[in-house]
Design an enzyme around this catalytic site. Structure first.
Site, PDB file in Angstrom:
ATOM      1  N   ASN A 107       0.867  -1.175   0.000  1.00  0.00           N
ATOM      2  CA  ASN A 107       0.000   0.000   0.000  1.00  0.00           C
ATOM      3  C   ASN A 107       0.906   1.228   0.000  1.00  0.00           C
ATOM      4  O   ASN A 107       1.476   1.577   1.022  1.00  0.00           O
ATOM      5  CB  ASN A 107      -0.885  -0.042   1.260  1.00  0.00           C
ATOM      6  CG  ASN A 107      -1.715   1.209   1.431  1.00  0.00           C
ATOM      7  OD1 ASN A 107      -1.788   2.051   0.538  1.00  0.00           O
ATOM      8  ND2 ASN A 107      -2.344   1.339   2.598  1.00  0.00           N
ATOM      9  N   LYS A 160       0.102   4.239  -0.274  1.00  0.00           N
ATOM     10  CA  LYS A 160      -0.560   5.405   0.333  1.00  0.00           C
ATOM     11  C   LYS A 160      -0.356   6.637  -0.550  1.00  0.00           C
ATOM     12  O   LYS A 160      -0.248   6.509  -1.757  1.00  0.00           O
ATOM     13  CB  LYS A 160      -0.057   5.613   1.771  1.00  0.00           C
ATOM     14  CG  LYS A 160      -0.167   4.337   2.593  1.00  0.00           C
ATOM     15  CD  LYS A 160      -0.009   4.552   4.062  1.00  0.00           C
ATOM     16  CE  LYS A 160      -0.151   3.216   4.787  1.00  0.00           C
ATOM     17  NZ  LYS A 160      -0.078   3.330   6.228  1.00  0.00           N
ATOM     18  N   HIS A 184      -9.617   1.104   4.936  1.00  0.00           N
ATOM     19  CA  HIS A 184      -8.330   1.300   5.612  1.00  0.00           C
ATOM     20  C   HIS A 184      -8.513   2.255   6.793  1.00  0.00           C
ATOM     21  O   HIS A 184      -9.297   3.196   6.722  1.00  0.00           O
ATOM     22  CB  HIS A 184      -7.299   1.861   4.624  1.00  0.00           C
ATOM     23  CG  HIS A 184      -5.917   1.855   5.188  1.00  0.00           C
ATOM     24  ND1 HIS A 184      -5.474   2.835   6.051  1.00  0.00           N
ATOM     25  CD2 HIS A 184      -4.904   0.958   5.051  1.00  0.00           C
ATOM     26  CE1 HIS A 184      -4.226   2.542   6.412  1.00  0.00           C
ATOM     27  NE2 HIS A 184      -3.863   1.406   5.824  1.00  0.00           N
ATOM     28  N   GLU A 202      -6.860   4.635   7.883  1.00  0.00           N
ATOM     29  CA  GLU A 202      -6.639   6.063   7.601  1.00  0.00           C
ATOM     30  C   GLU A 202      -7.881   6.682   6.967  1.00  0.00           C
ATOM     31  O   GLU A 202      -8.180   7.848   7.184  1.00  0.00           O
ATOM     32  CB  GLU A 202      -5.388   6.230   6.717  1.00  0.00           C
ATOM     33  CG  GLU A 202      -4.118   6.029   7.544  1.00  0.00           C
ATOM     34  CD  GLU A 202      -2.941   5.456   6.789  1.00  0.00           C
ATOM     35  OE1 GLU A 202      -2.934   5.494   5.545  1.00  0.00           O
ATOM     36  OE2 GLU A 202      -2.005   4.949   7.450  1.00  0.00           O
ATOM     37  N   GLU A 246      -5.434  -5.133  10.633  1.00  0.00           N
ATOM     38  CA  GLU A 246      -4.443  -4.099  10.902  1.00  0.00           C
ATOM     39  C   GLU A 246      -4.768  -3.380  12.202  1.00  0.00           C
ATOM     40  O   GLU A 246      -5.593  -2.461  12.218  1.00  0.00           O
ATOM     41  CB  GLU A 246      -4.429  -3.073   9.763  1.00  0.00           C
ATOM     42  CG  GLU A 246      -4.113  -3.662   8.407  1.00  0.00           C
ATOM     43  CD  GLU A 246      -3.539  -2.613   7.471  1.00  0.00           C
ATOM     44  OE1 GLU A 246      -2.401  -2.803   7.025  1.00  0.00           O
ATOM     45  OE2 GLU A 246      -4.209  -1.609   7.212  1.00  0.00           O
ATOM     46  N   GLY A 261       2.137   2.384  10.763  1.00  0.00           N
ATOM     47  CA  GLY A 261       3.009   3.547  10.595  1.00  0.00           C
ATOM     48  C   GLY A 261       3.707   3.977  11.871  1.00  0.00           C
ATOM     49  O   GLY A 261       4.271   5.062  11.945  1.00  0.00           O
ATOM     50  N   SER A 297       3.268  -1.857  10.367  1.00  0.00           N
ATOM     51  CA  SER A 297       4.722  -1.845  10.578  1.00  0.00           C
ATOM     52  C   SER A 297       5.418  -3.147  10.191  1.00  0.00           C
ATOM     53  O   SER A 297       6.366  -3.573  10.858  1.00  0.00           O
ATOM     54  CB  SER A 297       5.052  -1.458  12.027  1.00  0.00           C
ATOM     55  OG  SER A 297       4.571  -0.153  12.304  1.00  0.00           O
TER      56      SER A 297
HETATM   57  P1  PGA Z   1       2.662   0.455   7.594  1.00  0.00           P
HETATM   58  O1  PGA Z   1       1.211   0.594   6.962  1.00  0.00           O
HETATM   59  O2  PGA Z   1       3.263  -0.797   7.057  1.00  0.00           O
HETATM   60  O3  PGA Z   1       3.413   1.702   7.108  1.00  0.00           O
HETATM   61  O4  PGA Z   1       2.511   0.430   9.061  1.00  0.00           O
HETATM   62  C1  PGA Z   1       0.390  -0.535   6.813  1.00  0.00           C
HETATM   63  C2  PGA Z   1      -0.916  -0.130   6.227  1.00  0.00           C
HETATM   64  O5  PGA Z   1      -1.407   0.952   6.562  1.00  0.00           O
HETATM   65  O6  PGA Z   1      -1.506  -0.857   5.416  1.00  0.00           O
END
Ligand code: PGA
Length: 254
Positions: A9, A11, A94, A96, A164, A170, A210
């Site tokens: 992803n 983003k 997601h 976010e 997640e 993140g 992460s």
């Molecule tokens: P990250 O994001 O690996 O940067 O923690 C994972 C995600 O949001 O899918």
């Protein structure tokens, strides 16, 4: 047997030319790794260019979001029909999007319905926030997210679920393999209740939050975890390749 999957992803990162550069850096290596589905999810504006670059390879393409209407006066939105023409997967729900754009329950469900209707394969993200985790509410939260996201849906079309935990996204603070395996087992049991055992056994459920080349093995070794949804580490070609390669090796041995 479930084919493991690693999805990147990206983003809101990469311009179109940077996306092209990144795909060029990883295309060959990724294409050579077997026994794992490799999906990259660049920003909308790079989907068409990336699609051309991966044509004829084993790399699959996904979008990061979708609107639920098919077409019309929705300035700035991207419809499922537009995406179905370009890619196979779409990330829905997601954290976010839930957090910054207020997309929860009913909206996620409408997006799921709309995506499935045109043949897109959703990567549905669910996961608890830190305070919910600390209050011991993980089970309750993921069960409810699953129920509301899938309400009224009987055709799943290769749906993938990504567990997640929001506090792990993140932050550099990943969950443990064991914790995630347990929650993913619970998600699978819920799928069995909502659908049936066979569907649950065949469904791919990923861990996200992460994930790095340094910790992917811990997750891939778990029997319930079918791979990862990778954010930050998917923007570095060498690291992403290593994540995919380790997953392939670990899941092949098993
Ligand atoms: P990250 O994001 O690996 O940067 O923690 C994972 C995600 O949001 O899918």
């Amino acid at each position: 047997m479930r084919v493991p999957m690693i999805a990147g992803n990206w983003k809101m990162n990469t311009t179109v030319s940077e996306a092209i550069e990144l795909v060029n850096e990883m295309r060959r290596g990724l294409d050579q790794i077997g026994n794992v589905d490799k999906v990259i999810c660049p920003p909308f504006i790079s989907l068409a260019a990336v699609r051309e670059l991966i044509k004829g390879s084993s790399i699959k393409l996904g979008a990061q979001n979708v609107y639920f209407a098919e077409k019309g006066a929705f300035t700035g939105e991207i419809s499922p029909l537009m995406l179905a023409d370009l890619c196979e997967f779409v990330i829905i729900g997601h954290s976010e999007r839930r957090q910054y754009f207020n997309e929860r329950g009913e909206i996620v469900n409408k997006k799921m319905v709309a995506a499935l209707k045109v043949g897109l394969k959703p990567i549905l993200c669910i996961g608890e926030r830190l305070e919910e985790n600390e209050a011991g509410k993980t089970e309750e939260v993921v069960t409810e997210q699953l129920r509301s996201s899938l309400a009224g849906i009987d055709y799943l079309n290769g749906l993938v679920i990504a567990y997640e935990p929001v506090w792990a996204i993140g932050t550099g603070k990943a969950a443990t393999g064991e914790q995630s395996n347990e929650t993913i087992g619970l998600i699978r049991r819920n799928i069995a209740k909502l659908y049936d055992k066979e569907i649950a056994q065949g469904m791919r459920i990923l861990y996200g939050g992460s994930v790095t080349a340094g910790n992917i093995a811990e997750f891939a070794q778990q029997p319930e975890i079918d791979g990862g949804l990778v954010g930050g580490a998917s923007l570095k070609a060498t690291e992403f390749l290593s994540i995919v390669k380790q997953t392939s090796e670990i899941k092949t041995v098993k």
